[in-house]
Design a protein around this motif. Structure first.
Motif, PDB file in Angstrom:
ATOM      1  N   ASP A  11      73.923  50.333  59.801  1.00 55.40           N
ATOM      2  CA  ASP A  11      74.184  48.959  59.359  1.00 55.40           C
ATOM      3  C   ASP A  11      74.961  48.197  60.433  1.00 55.40           C
ATOM      4  O   ASP A  11      76.101  47.771  60.215  1.00 55.40           O
ATOM      5  CB  ASP A  11      74.958  48.980  58.042  1.00 55.40           C
ATOM      6  N   ALA A  12      74.341  48.001  61.579  1.00 53.27           N
ATOM      7  CA  ALA A  12      75.024  47.379  62.722  1.00 53.27           C
ATOM      8  C   ALA A  12      75.596  46.005  62.386  1.00 53.27           C
ATOM      9  O   ALA A  12      76.699  45.671  62.817  1.00 53.27           O
ATOM     10  CB  ALA A  12      74.078  47.288  63.915  1.00 53.27           C
ATOM     11  N   LYS A  13      74.877  45.217  61.602  1.00 55.57           N
ATOM     12  CA  LYS A  13      75.342  43.861  61.272  1.00 55.57           C
ATOM     13  C   LYS A  13      76.727  43.871  60.626  1.00 55.57           C
ATOM     14  O   LYS A  13      77.500  42.936  60.804  1.00 55.57           O
ATOM     15  CB  LYS A  13      74.359  43.173  60.323  1.00 55.57           C
ATOM     16  N   LYS A  14      77.012  44.918  59.876  1.00 55.13           N
ATOM     17  CA  LYS A  14      78.315  45.028  59.207  1.00 55.13           C
ATOM     18  C   LYS A  14      79.449  45.194  60.221  1.00 55.13           C
ATOM     19  O   LYS A  14      80.578  44.767  59.969  1.00 55.13           O
ATOM     20  CB  LYS A  14      78.286  46.216  58.242  1.00 55.13           C
ATOM     21  N   TYR A  15      79.145  45.823  61.350  1.00 56.33           N
ATOM     22  CA  TYR A  15      80.196  46.214  62.286  1.00 56.33           C
ATOM     23  C   TYR A  15      80.335  45.336  63.520  1.00 56.33           C
ATOM     24  O   TYR A  15      81.390  45.347  64.154  1.00 56.33           O
ATOM     25  CB  TYR A  15      80.005  47.676  62.692  1.00 56.33           C
ATOM     26  N   VAL A  16      79.295  44.600  63.892  1.00 63.19           N
ATOM     27  CA  VAL A  16      79.441  43.730  65.060  1.00 63.19           C
ATOM     28  C   VAL A  16      80.466  42.648  64.724  1.00 63.19           C
ATOM     29  O   VAL A  16      80.575  42.217  63.583  1.00 63.19           O
ATOM     30  CB  VAL A  16      78.092  43.115  65.519  1.00 63.19           C
ATOM     31  N   PRO A  17      81.249  42.227  65.705  1.00 65.18           N
ATOM     32  CA  PRO A  17      82.292  41.243  65.404  1.00 65.18           C
ATOM     33  C   PRO A  17      81.720  39.885  65.005  1.00 65.18           C
ATOM     34  O   PRO A  17      80.653  39.474  65.480  1.00 65.18           O
ATOM     35  CB  PRO A  17      83.083  41.150  66.709  1.00 65.18           C
ATOM     36  N   ALA A  18      82.441  39.208  64.127  1.00 67.94           N
ATOM     37  CA  ALA A  18      82.071  37.850  63.724  1.00 67.94           C
ATOM     38  C   ALA A  18      82.109  36.943  64.949  1.00 67.94           C
ATOM     39  O   ALA A  18      82.875  37.173  65.888  1.00 67.94           O
ATOM     40  CB  ALA A  18      83.052  37.348  62.664  1.00 67.94           C
ATOM     41  N   TYR A  19      81.277  35.927  64.931  1.00 70.95           N
ATOM     42  CA  TYR A  19      81.236  34.902  65.975  1.00 70.95           C
ATOM     43  C   TYR A  19      80.983  35.500  67.360  1.00 70.95           C
ATOM     44  O   TYR A  19      81.520  35.037  68.359  1.00 70.95           O
ATOM     45  CB  TYR A  19      82.516  34.044  65.966  1.00 70.95           C
ATOM     46  N   GLY A  20      80.194  36.564  67.382  1.00 67.34           N
ATOM     47  CA  GLY A  20      79.825  37.184  68.649  1.00 67.34           C
ATOM     48  C   GLY A  20      80.984  37.803  69.397  1.00 67.34           C
ATOM     49  O   GLY A  20      80.875  38.139  70.573  1.00 67.34           O
ATOM     50  N   GLY A  21      82.113  37.972  68.711  1.00 63.27           N
ATOM     51  CA  GLY A  21      83.293  38.535  69.368  1.00 63.27           C
ATOM     52  C   GLY A  21      84.129  37.497  70.097  1.00 63.27           C
ATOM     53  O   GLY A  21      85.087  37.835  70.784  1.00 63.27           O
ATOM     54  N   TYR A  22      83.778  36.224  69.915  1.00 63.76           N
ATOM     55  CA  TYR A  22      84.593  35.152  70.493  1.00 63.76           C
ATOM     56  C   TYR A  22      85.715  34.786  69.528  1.00 63.76           C
ATOM     57  O   TYR A  22      85.680  35.130  68.348  1.00 63.76           O
ATOM     58  CB  TYR A  22      83.731  33.912  70.772  1.00 63.76           C
ATOM     59  N   CYS A  23      86.684  34.054  70.031  1.00 64.35           N
ATOM     60  CA  CYS A  23      87.831  33.600  69.241  1.00 64.35           C
ATOM     61  C   CYS A  23      87.358  32.762  68.053  1.00 64.35           C
ATOM     62  O   CYS A  23      86.686  31.746  68.224  1.00 64.35           O
ATOM     63  CB  CYS A  23      88.751  32.775  70.144  1.00 64.35           C
ATOM     64  N   ALA A  24      87.727  33.195  66.847  1.00 67.63           N
ATOM     65  CA  ALA A  24      87.319  32.484  65.632  1.00 67.63           C
ATOM     66  C   ALA A  24      87.878  31.066  65.596  1.00 67.63           C
ATOM     67  O   ALA A  24      87.188  30.137  65.171  1.00 67.63           O
ATOM     68  CB  ALA A  24      87.773  33.264  64.398  1.00 67.63           C
TER      69      ALA A  24
END
Length: 129
Positions: A59-72
């Protein structure tokens, strides 16, 4: 949908080489092993263990960081900022990162509104608008 990820431009390693599953499973930032890697969306994620790699694969989607890993907070303003790993937190089941601890505190002052803006902006970015 575009995959826009905050990653090392040469090796395409996301999340500064940290294990995306560890944030959720043990609540810590743990460096991944370059020999235990998986690709998702054209980017490489590193893991501290084969077990974490297997969890990610399911379930990769669950674990990849939100916003592509950029500052929220940056995304809430419509811009991309790099992040410091120690700013991480899990919000609504997603790994969220910030530019630095000062920005994290600023984001927290109006968290719901900032999340709403970040989600709206990110949806537009992914659609390519």
């Amino acid at each position: 949908m575009k995959h826009i990820i905050n990653a090392d431009p040469l090796g395409k390693i996301a999340l500064q080489g940290y294990d995306p599953v560890a944030f959720h499973s043990i609540g810590k930032a743990v460096k991944g092993n370059p020999y235990i890697a998986a690709e998702y969306g054209g980017y490489k994620y590193l893991f501290a263990s084969e077990d974490n790699k297997a969890i990610f694969a399911k379930d990769a989607k669950k674990y990849v960081p939100a916003y592509g890993g950029y500052c929220a907070f940056g995304v809430s303003l419509g811009v991309f900022f790099p992040v410091e790993i120690e700013t991480w937190e899990i919000i609504d089941g997603r790994l969220v990162l910030q530019y630095n601890l000062e920005i994290k505190h600023k984001f927290e002052e109006n968290k719901e509104e900032n999340l709403r803006k970040a989600n709206e902006n990110w949806a537009k970015i992914e659609e390519g608008q």
